[in-house]
Design a protein around this motif. Sequence first.
Motif, PDB file in Angstrom:
ATOM      1  N   ARG A 166      19.452   6.128  -1.251  1.00 17.16           N
ATOM      2  CA  ARG A 166      20.238   4.977  -1.896  1.00 17.16           C
ATOM      3  C   ARG A 166      19.344   4.080  -2.909  1.00 17.16           C
ATOM      4  NH1 ARG A 166      24.477   1.193  -0.138  1.00 17.16           N
ATOM      5  NH2 ARG A 166      24.695  -0.216  -1.950  1.00 17.16           N
ATOM      6  N   MET A 167      19.868   3.823  -4.228  1.00 11.79           N
ATOM      7  CA  MET A 167      18.888   2.949  -5.082  1.00 11.79           C
ATOM      8  C   MET A 167      19.551   1.447  -4.897  1.00 11.79           C
ATOM      9  SD  MET A 167      18.323   5.256  -8.291  1.00 11.79           S
ATOM     10  CE  MET A 167      20.176   5.503  -8.851  1.00 11.79           C
ATOM     11  N   ALA A 168      18.429   0.574  -5.330  1.00 14.78           N
ATOM     12  CA  ALA A 168      18.783  -0.888  -5.239  1.00 14.78           C
ATOM     13  C   ALA A 168      19.380  -1.262  -6.507  1.00 14.78           C
ATOM     14  CB  ALA A 168      17.459  -1.719  -4.651  1.00 14.78           C
ATOM     15  N   ALA A 169      20.412  -0.847  -6.712  1.00 17.60           N
ATOM     16  CA  ALA A 169      21.079  -1.171  -8.139  1.00 17.60           C
ATOM     17  C   ALA A 169      21.392  -2.713  -8.382  1.00 17.60           C
ATOM     18  CB  ALA A 169      22.218  -0.379  -8.379  1.00 17.60           C
ATOM     19  N   SER A 170      21.167  -3.415  -9.249  1.00 19.56           N
ATOM     20  CA  SER A 170      21.322  -5.013  -9.293  1.00 19.56           C
ATOM     21  C   SER A 170      21.671  -5.188 -10.686  1.00 19.56           C
ATOM     22  CB  SER A 170      20.127  -5.637  -8.709  1.00 19.56           C
ATOM     23  OG  SER A 170      20.546  -7.200  -8.826  1.00 19.56           O
ATOM     24  N   TYR A 171      22.557  -6.216 -10.773  1.00 20.74           N
ATOM     25  CA  TYR A 171      22.903  -6.984 -12.137  1.00 20.74           C
ATOM     26  C   TYR A 171      21.979  -8.155 -12.327  1.00 20.74           C
ATOM     27  CZ  TYR A 171      26.979  -3.869 -12.421  1.00 20.74           C
ATOM     28  OH  TYR A 171      27.683  -2.667 -12.678  1.00 20.74           O
ATOM     29  N   ILE A 172      21.508  -8.576 -11.065  1.00 21.67           N
ATOM     30  CA  ILE A 172      20.616  -9.710 -11.019  1.00 21.67           C
ATOM     31  C   ILE A 172      19.197  -9.375 -11.637  1.00 21.67           C
ATOM     32  CG2 ILE A 172      19.256 -11.433  -9.502  1.00 21.67           C
ATOM     33  CD1 ILE A 172      22.528 -11.795  -9.382  1.00 21.67           C
ATOM     34  N   ASN A 173      19.101  -8.336 -11.872  1.00 19.54           N
ATOM     35  CA  ASN A 173      17.720  -7.638 -12.240  1.00 19.54           C
ATOM     36  C   ASN A 173      17.721  -7.936 -14.011  1.00 19.54           C
ATOM     37  OD1 ASN A 173      15.257  -5.841 -12.682  1.00 19.54           O
ATOM     38  ND2 ASN A 173      15.174  -6.408 -10.618  1.00 19.54           N
ATOM     39  N   ILE A 175      16.041   4.145 -15.578  1.00 23.30           N
ATOM     40  CA  ILE A 175      14.870   3.284 -15.005  1.00 23.30           C
ATOM     41  C   ILE A 175      15.090   3.087 -13.746  1.00 23.30           C
ATOM     42  CG2 ILE A 175      13.884   1.037 -15.543  1.00 23.30           C
ATOM     43  CD1 ILE A 175      14.510   0.966 -18.153  1.00 23.30           C
ATOM     44  N   LEU A 176      16.140   2.674 -13.017  1.00 25.88           N
ATOM     45  CA  LEU A 176      16.501   2.559 -11.660  1.00 25.88           C
ATOM     46  C   LEU A 176      15.696   3.634 -10.714  1.00 25.88           C
ATOM     47  CD1 LEU A 176      17.580   0.679  -9.563  1.00 25.88           C
ATOM     48  CD2 LEU A 176      19.864   1.761 -10.006  1.00 25.88           C
ATOM     49  N   THR A 177      15.842   4.845 -11.452  1.00 22.10           N
ATOM     50  CA  THR A 177      15.514   5.889 -10.238  1.00 22.10           C
ATOM     51  C   THR A 177      13.999   5.676 -10.179  1.00 22.10           C
ATOM     52  OG1 THR A 177      14.732   7.290 -12.095  1.00 22.10           O
ATOM     53  CG2 THR A 177      17.273   7.588 -11.232  1.00 22.10           C
ATOM     54  N   GLY A 178      13.208   4.952 -10.805  1.00 25.00           N
ATOM     55  CA  GLY A 178      11.806   4.620 -10.258  1.00 25.00           C
ATOM     56  C   GLY A 178      11.711   3.523  -9.237  1.00 25.00           C
ATOM     57  N   ASP A 202      15.519  -0.898  -1.217  1.00 21.60           N
ATOM     58  CA  ASP A 202      14.686  -1.656  -2.191  1.00 21.60           C
ATOM     59  C   ASP A 202      13.244  -1.466  -1.722  1.00 21.60           C
ATOM     60  OD1 ASP A 202      13.116  -3.004  -3.888  1.00 21.60           O
ATOM     61  OD2 ASP A 202      14.195  -4.886  -3.661  1.00 21.60           O
ATOM     62  N   HIS A 203      12.487  -0.500  -2.287  1.00 19.59           N
ATOM     63  CA  HIS A 203      11.198  -0.183  -1.609  1.00 19.59           C
ATOM     64  C   HIS A 203       9.968  -1.077  -1.772  1.00 19.59           C
ATOM     65  CE1 HIS A 203       9.914   1.854  -5.535  1.00 19.59           C
ATOM     66  NE2 HIS A 203       9.334   0.875  -5.411  1.00 19.59           N
ATOM     67  N   THR A 204      10.432  -2.136  -2.623  1.00 21.22           N
ATOM     68  CA  THR A 204       9.791  -3.449  -2.561  1.00 21.22           C
ATOM     69  C   THR A 204       9.740  -4.186  -1.470  1.00 21.22           C
ATOM     70  OG1 THR A 204      11.074  -4.799  -3.688  1.00 21.22           O
ATOM     71  CG2 THR A 204       9.948  -3.476  -5.124  1.00 21.22           C
ATOM     72  N   ASP A 205      10.520  -3.753  -0.490  1.00 21.77           N
ATOM     73  CA  ASP A 205      10.782  -4.672   0.764  1.00 21.77           C
ATOM     74  C   ASP A 205      11.571  -6.081   0.309  1.00 21.77           C
ATOM     75  OD1 ASP A 205       9.221  -2.795   2.401  1.00 21.77           O
ATOM     76  OD2 ASP A 205       7.508  -3.676   1.671  1.00 21.77           O
ATOM     77  N   ASN A 230       0.701  -1.272  -0.085  1.00 23.72           N
ATOM     78  CA  ASN A 230       0.184  -0.022  -0.034  1.00 23.72           C
ATOM     79  C   ASN A 230       0.901   1.219   0.014  1.00 23.72           C
ATOM     80  OD1 ASN A 230      -2.732  -1.298  -0.020  1.00 23.72           O
ATOM     81  ND2 ASN A 230      -1.846  -1.991   2.016  1.00 23.72           N
ATOM     82  N   LYS A 231       1.872   1.173  -0.551  1.00 24.86           N
ATOM     83  CA  LYS A 231       2.807   2.487  -0.923  1.00 24.86           C
ATOM     84  C   LYS A 231       2.420   3.295  -1.744  1.00 24.86           C
ATOM     85  CE  LYS A 231       6.925   0.227   0.728  1.00 24.86           C
ATOM     86  NZ  LYS A 231       6.861  -1.191   0.925  1.00 24.86           N
ATOM     87  N   PHE A 232       1.509   2.862  -2.798  1.00 28.18           N
ATOM     88  CA  PHE A 232       1.065   3.864  -4.011  1.00 28.18           C
ATOM     89  C   PHE A 232      -0.301   3.262  -4.346  1.00 28.18           C
ATOM     90  CE2 PHE A 232       5.704   2.897  -4.362  1.00 28.18           C
ATOM     91  CZ  PHE A 232       6.184   4.193  -4.509  1.00 28.18           C
ATOM     92  N   PRO A 233      -1.006   3.963  -5.104  1.00 28.54           N
ATOM     93  CA  PRO A 233      -2.274   3.479  -5.830  1.00 28.54           C
ATOM     94  C   PRO A 233      -2.256   2.317  -6.542  1.00 28.54           C
ATOM     95  CG  PRO A 233      -1.863   5.851  -6.192  1.00 28.54           C
ATOM     96  CD  PRO A 233      -0.740   5.352  -5.755  1.00 28.54           C
ATOM     97  N   SER A 234      -3.212   1.174  -6.450  1.00 29.44           N
ATOM     98  CA  SER A 234      -3.061  -0.093  -7.050  1.00 29.44           C
ATOM     99  C   SER A 234      -4.291  -0.222  -7.585  1.00 29.44           C
ATOM    100  CB  SER A 234      -2.290  -0.886  -5.879  1.00 29.44           C
ATOM    101  OG  SER A 234      -3.233  -1.268  -4.956  1.00 29.44           O
ATOM    102  N   GLU A 235      -5.373   0.281  -7.601  1.00 28.63           N
ATOM    103  CA  GLU A 235      -6.708  -0.216  -8.110  1.00 28.63           C
ATOM    104  C   GLU A 235      -6.777  -0.720  -9.365  1.00 28.63           C
ATOM    105  OE1 GLU A 235     -11.130   1.482  -7.943  1.00 28.63           O
ATOM    106  OE2 GLU A 235      -9.753   2.440  -6.695  1.00 28.63           O
ATOM    107  N   LEU A 236      -6.054   0.245 -10.627  1.00 32.97           N
ATOM    108  CA  LEU A 236      -6.213  -0.093 -11.596  1.00 32.97           C
ATOM    109  C   LEU A 236      -5.233  -1.097 -12.038  1.00 32.97           C
ATOM    110  CD1 LEU A 236      -6.509   3.458 -13.213  1.00 32.97           C
ATOM    111  CD2 LEU A 236      -8.295   1.485 -12.942  1.00 32.97           C
TER     112      LEU A 236
END
Length: 338
Positions: free
Chosen positions: A270-277, A322-325, A201-204, A115-121
């Motif tokens: 800090r951004m969650a920069a990853s090569y695994i992505n 893209i990572l900035t998002g 990482d804001h996705t937890d 519930n960090k952002f709108p998600s209805e759509l």
Amino acid sequence: MSLPQASGFAMPPEWAPHQRTFIVWPIDDTTWPDELDEVRQAYARVAQAIARFEPVTMVVLPELVEEAARICGPSVDILPMEYDDSWIRDSGPTFLKNAAGELAGVNWQFNAWGNKFPSELDNLVAPQLLDHFGIRRFDAPFVLEGGSIHVDGEGTLLTTEECLLNKNRNPHMTREELDAQVRQYLGVEKIIWLKKGLCGDHTDGHVDNVACFARPGVVLLQVCSDPEDPNYAISRENLEILRQAVDAKGRSLEIIPIEQPPALYHKGVRMAASYINFYFVNGGIILPIFGGECAETDRQAEAILARVFPDRTIVPIESRIILTGGGNIHCATQQMPK
């Protein structure tokens, strides 16, 4: 209605042949107040790179169809749809397959990473896609994001406790209940629980920034060699868990480390920069790289993937914008198996 596993369905590994890739056109001007045009160009570059290997469908707001088609060019299909955000790995369906080759999809509950952002759509994207393509749908009664899981195609799943057990997802479910439900919906026998994802990482703590299967029995793990960096302790702990783990077939895991890029910040965070992505495509890998001070680790990551996947073309794409998002190439894509 019977659950996917009981119906003979399981999630194929990402390296299994794809029918197509889905991406969602960026629209969020709160995430990208000044960068939206640049981000759209980057998404188009990702889509065009994937289109060299397999069909790509870009989901686009109806009023932006012409603009997206112009920027992406003729190699990318456009599908008009309403949505909130551009991370289809998490809002889209997870595709399954049975022994007869039939496809199905799981429609997870999506609550925008607690519930960090709108998600209805966004929560309606998966059912609409499955209905549009006439694919059988399993509606899961709990929250899960595609970026929080990786499978080996032979019964084993990787995830993190930080995300899947987070109270902002399924506070009513115990670990045992979640473990059982995830296994039933994805057709796996064994879950390997890592502890945490990357710092920032804001996705937890999605696992798709931390570790993934290269093939059954082999795991790529992003590591950190700087003891002063918070990711150092995180990656050490995850490495130890993987060293002690066995997969669904009883195998010990071969672990291939990839050094993280230098710490990257956006607006002081800090951004969650990853090569695994990175993202598997038919015959290739689309690898996020970051340029600048990351040139050396970019080069190392590309070299490791070229060695691990000698039969695949490694396509590095500069994706710091893209990572900035909050996500990267894997977060922005979702595969539909053949």
